[in-house]
Design an enzyme around this catalytic site. Sequence first.
Site, mmCIF file in Angstrom:
data_model
loop_
_atom_site.group_PDB
_atom_site.id
_atom_site.type_symbol
_atom_site.label_atom_id
_atom_site.label_comp_id
_atom_site.label_asym_id
_atom_site.label_seq_id
_atom_site.Cartn_x
_atom_site.Cartn_y
_atom_site.Cartn_z
ATOM 1 N N LYS A 100 0.831 -1.214 0.000
ATOM 2 C CA LYS A 100 0.000 0.000 0.000
ATOM 3 C C LYS A 100 0.856 1.250 0.000
ATOM 4 C CE LYS A 100 -3.644 -2.557 2.321
ATOM 5 N NZ LYS A 100 -4.292 -2.915 3.610
ATOM 6 N N ASP A 123 -10.956 2.709 4.270
ATOM 7 C CA ASP A 123 -11.312 1.287 4.201
ATOM 8 C C ASP A 123 -12.826 1.085 4.183
ATOM 9 O OD1 ASP A 123 -9.303 -0.520 3.802
ATOM 10 O OD2 ASP A 123 -8.833 -0.825 5.910
ATOM 11 N N GLN A 179 -4.415 -1.321 9.743
ATOM 12 C CA GLN A 179 -4.220 -2.652 9.170
ATOM 13 C C GLN A 179 -4.721 -3.739 10.125
ATOM 14 O OE1 GLN A 179 -3.076 -3.420 6.046
ATOM 15 N NE2 GLN A 179 -3.576 -5.545 6.541
#
Length: 287
Positions: free
Chosen positions: A52, A119, A96
């Site tokens: 990412k 997200d 994460q």
Amino acid sequence: MTTTINGISIAQRIRSQVAEEVATAAGSGRIPGLATILVGDDPASAVYVAAKRRAIEEAGMRDFHRHLPQHATHDDVAAVIDELAADPQVSGILLQLPLPRQLDAAALIDRIPVTKDVDGLTTASAGLLARGERGLRPCTPSGVIELLDAEDVPLKGARVAVVGWGELVGKPLTHLLLRRGATVTVAHEFTTDLAAVTRPADIVVVATGVRGLIGPEHVRPGAVVIDVGIHRTPSGLSGDVRSAELDGIAGRITPVPGGVGPMTIAMLMVNTLRAAQWGAEHEAVVA
């Protein structure tokens, strides 16, 4: 003959478009920034975050990475999230997953402002999705929609079987498909006859975490099959679908790897750009 959907090329096209828009924004002094938070030293998570961050750099965005130790407390992580939430240079925040056992993932995710939730996993983002209001959508389900659009697969009126009812893929994808006019049937662990759900479908999307669950008995000839699963095996990566057995049966199918996976990072870049643009709109209105 079955056509393999090239998620790598579709994702690269999206990422190139994002990079062009970022370059334009940079000319006016507005460069999107993505903050990734990694807690602990899980090898798989470290690999995902590194990918990412490479994508952030390639897109010309700012990289605001935070790495906390395995023994970090809830308050430690919360403080980092709050710091990033207050930073106007940070357009998006990504925590994460999975987190170490001592941490409450849901509570920490919900500390992320909905405007920076790239997200799309906060309760507020889920509510906006359910109501069909503007918001940041989860990256993998959005990537599935983008793959289908890139392949000119019609969604309006299509019969879609979503196999898996998880928070990360199945639930949000169902909402996205319904908003596009698809007729959606969802199968899950309590479904007694899986083939009865999937065989009539024009499109089958599988996100169960069960390797090789879907085979020829589940797919009608000509159907589009999207395999979201990914499993590490001694012979390499595989998905939730027995792809080799569907050759000549499915009309189109995503490979593992190279299908949905690249789309997830591409849509993360899209979400970060959108978050920055919507933030700029808000500032303009306030001013």
